[in-house]
Each structure stands twice: as C-alpha cells, then as structure tokens.
Motif scaffolding. Structure first.
Motif, PDB file in Angstrom:
ATOM      1  N   SER A   9       0.821  -1.206   0.000  1.00 37.00           N
ATOM      2  CA  SER A   9       0.000   0.000   0.000  1.00 37.00           C
ATOM      3  C   SER A   9       0.859   1.263   0.000  1.00 37.00           C
ATOM      4  CB  SER A   9      -0.935  -0.037   1.214  1.00 37.00           C
ATOM      5  OG  SER A   9      -1.889   0.992   1.152  1.00 37.00           O
ATOM      6  N   ILE A  10       0.351   2.296   0.628  1.00 33.15           N
ATOM      7  CA  ILE A  10       0.913   3.639   0.551  1.00 33.15           C
ATOM      8  C   ILE A  10       1.996   3.914   1.592  1.00 33.15           C
ATOM      9  CG2 ILE A  10      -1.223   4.578  -0.414  1.00 33.15           C
ATOM     10  CD1 ILE A  10      -1.844   5.682   2.435  1.00 33.15           C
ATOM     11  N   LEU A  11       2.742   4.995   1.329  1.00 28.69           N
ATOM     12  CA  LEU A  11       3.690   5.506   2.317  1.00 28.69           C
ATOM     13  C   LEU A  11       2.918   6.348   3.327  1.00 28.69           C
ATOM     14  CD1 LEU A  11       6.639   6.649   0.044  1.00 28.69           C
ATOM     15  CD2 LEU A  11       6.602   4.687   1.586  1.00 28.69           C
ATOM     16  N   VAL A  12       3.302   6.229   4.591  1.00 30.55           N
ATOM     17  CA  VAL A  12       2.614   6.932   5.672  1.00 30.55           C
ATOM     18  C   VAL A  12       3.664   7.556   6.587  1.00 30.55           C
ATOM     19  CG1 VAL A  12       1.019   6.673   7.621  1.00 30.55           C
ATOM     20  CG2 VAL A  12       0.712   5.272   5.577  1.00 30.55           C
ATOM     21  N   LEU A  13       3.355   8.761   7.075  1.00 30.63           N
ATOM     22  CA  LEU A  13       4.223   9.454   8.021  1.00 30.63           C
ATOM     23  C   LEU A  13       3.418   9.661   9.299  1.00 30.63           C
ATOM     24  CD1 LEU A  13       7.016  10.867   8.283  1.00 30.63           C
ATOM     25  CD2 LEU A  13       5.882  12.975   7.565  1.00 30.63           C
ATOM     26  N   HIS A  14       3.684   8.829  10.319  1.00 29.69           N
ATOM     27  CA  HIS A  14       2.963   8.900  11.592  1.00 29.69           C
ATOM     28  C   HIS A  14       3.945   8.785  12.756  1.00 29.69           C
ATOM     29  CE1 HIS A  14      -1.350   7.696  10.140  1.00 29.69           C
ATOM     30  NE2 HIS A  14      -1.041   8.945   9.865  1.00 29.69           N
ATOM     31  N   ARG A  15       3.419   9.023  13.939  1.00 31.21           N
ATOM     32  CA  ARG A  15       4.209   9.007  15.166  1.00 31.21           C
ATOM     33  C   ARG A  15       4.169   7.615  15.811  1.00 31.21           C
ATOM     34  NH1 ARG A  15       6.092  13.366  17.531  1.00 31.21           N
ATOM     35  NH2 ARG A  15       4.617  14.730  16.466  1.00 31.21           N
ATOM     36  N   ILE A  16       5.289   7.233  16.394  1.00 31.59           N
ATOM     37  CA  ILE A  16       5.351   5.939  17.091  1.00 31.59           C
ATOM     38  C   ILE A  16       4.689   6.084  18.452  1.00 31.59           C
ATOM     39  CG2 ILE A  16       6.858   4.172  18.090  1.00 31.59           C
ATOM     40  CD1 ILE A  16       8.927   4.919  15.903  1.00 31.59           C
ATOM     41  N   TRP A  17       3.636   5.295  18.663  1.00 29.06           N
ATOM     42  CA  TRP A  17       2.926   5.276  19.937  1.00 29.06           C
ATOM     43  C   TRP A  17       3.664   4.363  20.916  1.00 29.06           C
ATOM     44  CZ3 TRP A  17       0.129   7.175  23.515  1.00 29.06           C
ATOM     45  CH2 TRP A  17      -0.540   6.374  24.436  1.00 29.06           C
ATOM     46  N   LYS A  18       4.017   3.171  20.430  1.00 25.40           N
ATOM     47  CA  LYS A  18       4.789   2.263  21.291  1.00 25.40           C
ATOM     48  C   LYS A  18       5.516   1.242  20.431  1.00 25.40           C
ATOM     49  CE  LYS A  18       1.124  -1.089  22.292  1.00 25.40           C
ATOM     50  NZ  LYS A  18       0.348  -1.742  23.334  1.00 25.40           N
ATOM     51  N   ILE A  19       6.521   0.628  21.049  1.00 28.83           N
ATOM     52  CA  ILE A  19       7.288  -0.451  20.427  1.00 28.83           C
ATOM     53  C   ILE A  19       7.286  -1.601  21.424  1.00 28.83           C
ATOM     54  CG2 ILE A  19       9.496  -1.170  19.449  1.00 28.83           C
ATOM     55  CD1 ILE A  19      10.150   1.882  19.138  1.00 28.83           C
ATOM     56  N   ARG A  20       6.799  -2.758  20.971  1.00 25.31           N
ATOM     57  CA  ARG A  20       6.746  -3.948  21.823  1.00 25.31           C
ATOM     58  C   ARG A  20       7.244  -5.143  21.032  1.00 25.31           C
ATOM     59  NH1 ARG A  20       6.069  -0.610  25.076  1.00 25.31           N
ATOM     60  NH2 ARG A  20       4.379  -0.329  26.540  1.00 25.31           N
ATOM     61  N   GLU A  21       8.240  -5.830  21.576  1.00 23.84           N
ATOM     62  CA  GLU A  21       8.774  -7.045  20.973  1.00 23.84           C
ATOM     63  C   GLU A  21       9.090  -6.843  19.491  1.00 23.84           C
ATOM     64  OE1 GLU A  21       5.977 -10.125  21.899  1.00 23.84           O
ATOM     65  OE2 GLU A  21       6.187  -9.796  24.058  1.00 23.84           O
ATOM     66  N   GLN A  22       9.791  -5.766  19.176  1.00 25.88           N
ATOM     67  CA  GLN A  22      10.213  -5.398  17.822  1.00 25.88           C
ATOM     68  C   GLN A  22       9.042  -5.174  16.869  1.00 25.88           C
ATOM     69  OE1 GLN A  22      13.116  -8.319  16.590  1.00 25.88           O
ATOM     70  NE2 GLN A  22      14.660  -7.465  17.956  1.00 25.88           N
ATOM     71  N   LYS A  23       7.895  -4.824  17.400  1.00 21.55           N
ATOM     72  CA  LYS A  23       6.721  -4.452  16.604  1.00 21.55           C
ATOM     73  C   LYS A  23       6.384  -3.003  16.932  1.00 21.55           C
ATOM     74  CE  LYS A  23       5.892  -8.558  14.872  1.00 21.55           C
ATOM     75  NZ  LYS A  23       5.951  -8.859  13.456  1.00 21.55           N
ATOM     76  N   PHE A  24       5.963  -2.255  15.926  1.00 24.31           N
ATOM     77  CA  PHE A  24       5.689  -0.834  16.069  1.00 24.31           C
ATOM     78  C   PHE A  24       4.196  -0.566  15.984  1.00 24.31           C
ATOM     79  CE2 PHE A  24       9.972  -1.266  14.638  1.00 24.31           C
ATOM     80  CZ  PHE A  24      10.670  -0.233  15.227  1.00 24.31           C
ATOM     81  N   TYR A  25       3.746   0.365  16.804  1.00 22.93           N
ATOM     82  CA  TYR A  25       2.344   0.798  16.825  1.00 22.93           C
ATOM     83  C   TYR A  25       2.351   2.299  16.584  1.00 22.93           C
ATOM     84  CZ  TYR A  25       1.635  -3.818  18.684  1.00 22.93           C
ATOM     85  OH  TYR A  25       1.623  -5.186  18.836  1.00 22.93           O
ATOM     86  N   MET A  26       1.600   2.733  15.560  1.00 21.86           N
ATOM     87  CA  MET A  26       1.682   4.100  15.066  1.00 21.86           C
ATOM     88  C   MET A  26       0.345   4.817  15.207  1.00 21.86           C
ATOM     89  SD  MET A  26       4.799   3.732  14.005  1.00 21.86           S
ATOM     90  CE  MET A  26       5.120   5.218  13.089  1.00 21.86           C
ATOM     91  N   VAL A  27       0.431   6.155  15.273  1.00 19.94           N
ATOM     92  CA  VAL A  27      -0.783   6.966  15.331  1.00 19.94           C
ATOM     93  C   VAL A  27      -0.481   8.336  14.716  1.00 19.94           C
ATOM     94  CG1 VAL A  27      -0.348   7.888  17.652  1.00 19.94           C
ATOM     95  CG2 VAL A  27      -2.696   7.696  16.818  1.00 19.94           C
ATOM     96  N   GLY A  28      -1.444   8.855  13.962  1.00 18.81           N
ATOM     97  CA  GLY A  28      -1.321  10.212  13.442  1.00 18.81           C
ATOM     98  C   GLY A  28      -1.622  11.207  14.555  1.00 18.81           C
ATOM     99  N   ASP A  29      -1.050  12.387  14.476  1.00 18.48           N
ATOM    100  CA  ASP A  29      -1.282  13.403  15.507  1.00 18.48           C
ATOM    101  C   ASP A  29      -2.728  13.882  15.529  1.00 18.48           C
ATOM    102  OD1 ASP A  29       1.312  13.223  16.314  1.00 18.48           O
ATOM    103  OD2 ASP A  29       1.912  15.213  15.622  1.00 18.48           O
ATOM    104  N   ASN A  30      -3.455  13.687  14.432  1.00 17.88           N
ATOM    105  CA  ASN A  30      -4.851  14.101  14.349  1.00 17.88           C
ATOM    106  C   ASN A  30      -5.770  12.879  14.383  1.00 17.88           C
ATOM    107  OD1 ASN A  30      -6.929  15.982  14.145  1.00 17.88           O
ATOM    108  ND2 ASN A  30      -6.943  15.924  11.923  1.00 17.88           N
ATOM    109  N   GLN A  31      -5.295  11.809  14.995  1.00 20.52           N
ATOM    110  CA  GLN A  31      -6.063  10.568  15.070  1.00 20.52           C
ATOM    111  C   GLN A  31      -6.022  10.012  16.483  1.00 20.52           C
ATOM    112  OE1 GLN A  31      -3.958   8.267  12.114  1.00 20.52           O
ATOM    113  NE2 GLN A  31      -5.366   8.900  10.513  1.00 20.52           N
ATOM    114  N   SER A  32      -6.931   9.094  16.742  1.00 18.25           N
ATOM    115  CA  SER A  32      -6.907   8.421  18.038  1.00 18.25           C
ATOM    116  C   SER A  32      -6.813   6.904  17.873  1.00 18.25           C
ATOM    117  CB  SER A  32      -8.143   8.784  18.860  1.00 18.25           C
ATOM    118  OG  SER A  32      -9.316   8.478  18.149  1.00 18.25           O
TER     119      SER A  32
END
Length: 160
Positions: free
Chosen positions: A63-86
């Motif tokens: 899919s597409i390229l995305v520029l978001h903030r890292i919410w958390k990193i657990r066991e070498q997996k990343f969880y992301m969120v946009g600043d205007n998202q929940s």
C-alpha cells in the motif's frame, strides 16, 4: 507522474542514504503538518534506532507511504498513530520503515525535531492520546458556537 514511481524513488533515495523533503498530504498529522504548506525533512533510519514519539515514514503492506508518530514499540513491533487521530495502527514490522522525521519547514523556517519546544509539545500531545476524542469534540463544538455567533452578528442581506 505515476505515483508508484514517485514512491519508489523516495524509497530508493532513502535506501541510498539521502535525506529528503516531502510535502505530507492529508490531515492525519495536523497540526504538525498542514497540507500544501509544510514540508517534512526525512532522514534514513535503521529501525532499531526508532523510539517512542519519533515520526517515521513507513510503507503499509502492499500500500501507501505513511508518516505517523510511534505510539509504542513492543517485541520489535511498532504501533503508530497520526497526531490528528486516536486509532492506533499496528503491529508493523521493522522492514516497513524507511526514514525518520529530523525536521520540518514551515513558512520558510526550518525547525529541528531536537528543538526543545517541539519536543515538549509533541511529547504532551502523544501522552494525550487517550483524551484526544474529547479534545476533538470540544474544539468542534467551540467552532460551531463561534460560527453561530458570527452569523448572528453579520446576517446576510437576504435574511434582513
């Protein structure tokens, strides 16, 4: 221009070690980025160097390229969120990451992510993730009240 080629070029430039500038589209990172006005400065990054709070460029699977903030990193997996998202996106794998925001250009001025004010504000906003929906509803309601007030002060000719 074929957007697929454009994305490929962005990925290749970062893989080759280049820092790039791009204009983020959409409002997922508002108020950090305002579409059409701001530019993101992205540096290549080794995913092992990414930290909570970093803004990272990644590709969604097929899919597409995305520029978001890292919410958390657990066991070498990343969880992301946009600043205007929940809503949190993830888990994402390290091989999906291409770069990290190192600065941005707003109204001709370059601002580093190392800027103390940027660091404080982005950290506070990230910590506010659980209450963002309340903030969004409250600001929307205040805008509606302000608009109604302005409409009452300035009625149109047809309503007189």
């Amino acid at each position: 221009m074929d957007t697929t080629d454009n994305f490929f070029n962005i990925e290749q430039l970062l893989r080759d070690g280049n820092t790039i500038k791009l204009k983020p589209q959409g409002y997922s990172m508002y108020p950090l980025f305002y579409p059409g006005r701001d530019e993101a400065i992205i540096e290549p990054v080794d995913p092992s160097d990414l930290r909570r709070g970093d803004v990272a460029l990644y590709r969604r699977r097929q899919s597409i390229l995305v520029l978001h903030r890292i919410w958390k990193i657990r066991e070498q997996k990343f969880y992301m969120v946009g600043d205007n998202q929940s809503e949190i996106e993830g888990p994402l794998d390290p091989d999906q990451f291409l770069g990290r925001l190192c600065g941005f250009v707003r109204n001709g001025h370059t601002i580093s992510v190392k800027n103390p004010l940027y660091r404080i504000l982005s950290s506070l906003w990230l910590r506010m993730l659980p209450v963002r929906p309340v903030v969004y509803r409250t600001t929307r309601r205040l805008r509606q009240i302000k608009k109604r007030s302005q409409d009452q002060k300035n009625p149109t000719e047809g309503q007189k």
